[in-house]
Design a protein around this motif. Structure first.
Motif, PDB file in Angstrom:
ATOM      1  N   LEU A 199     -20.682  -9.144   7.431  1.00  0.00           N
ATOM      2  CA  LEU A 199     -21.674 -10.105   6.977  1.00  0.00           C
ATOM      3  C   LEU A 199     -22.205 -10.843   8.195  1.00  0.00           C
ATOM      4  N   CYS A 217     -28.032 -13.919   4.912  1.00  0.00           N
ATOM      5  CA  CYS A 217     -26.781 -13.202   5.147  1.00  0.00           C
ATOM      6  C   CYS A 217     -27.050 -11.727   4.879  1.00  0.00           C
ATOM      7  N   GLY A 251     -18.594 -14.055   7.016  1.00  0.00           N
ATOM      8  CA  GLY A 251     -19.403 -13.908   8.205  1.00  0.00           C
ATOM      9  C   GLY A 251     -18.874 -14.815   9.304  1.00  0.00           C
ATOM     10  N   CYS A 290     -21.240 -17.251   5.182  1.00  0.00           N
ATOM     11  CA  CYS A 290     -21.522 -16.365   4.052  1.00  0.00           C
ATOM     12  C   CYS A 290     -20.212 -15.720   3.591  1.00  0.00           C
ATOM     13  N   ALA A 314     -25.637  -7.964   4.718  1.00  0.00           N
ATOM     14  CA  ALA A 314     -24.387  -7.230   4.538  1.00  0.00           C
ATOM     15  C   ALA A 314     -24.541  -5.781   4.976  1.00  0.00           C
TER      16      ALA A 314
END
Length: 117
Positions: free
Chosen positions: A4, A22, A108, A94, A24
């Motif tokens: 993330l 954010c 993250g 995140c 992914a």
């Protein structure tokens, strides 16, 4: 392995706005929930906003000012922050959570948000 990556933090004056993103690695459809947390100096990490399927949850301190959304096509979760206050200053993280086949939570690296004149 899930990665993330947050972006969009920075310095903003009180009353201003910021938009955090954010990204992914891979599809976010697999996640049961995604959210934003924050941690201010000397304080514990706290939930800011959570999105699960079609529902959202917000901390009382940000209700009416922040909005979380997800774009499954782009594998991103966004936090729109308006009417920022000095007390919103923190590192924002995140998070992605998956329940099955076993409970796992991913984080993250965080992005700094500073609200100051």
């Amino acid at each position: 392995q899930v990665q993330l990556v947050e972006s969009g933090g920075g310095l903003v004056q009180p009353g201003g706005s910021l938009r955090l993103s954010c990204a992914a690695s891979g599809s976010i459809i697999r996640f049961n929930a995604m959210g934003w947390y924050r941690q201010a100096p000397g304080k514990e990490r706290e939930l800011v906003a959570l999105i699960t399927g079609g529902s959202t949850t917000y901390a009382d301190s940000v209700k009416g000012r922040f909005a979380i959304s997800r774009d499954n096509a782009k594998n991103t979760v966004t936090l729109q922050m308006n009417s920022l206050k000095s007390e919103d200053t923190a590192v924002y993280f995140c998070n992605a959570y998956v329940l099955l086949p076993r409970s796992q939570s991913y984080w993250g690296q965080g992005t700094q948000v500073t609200v100051s004149s």
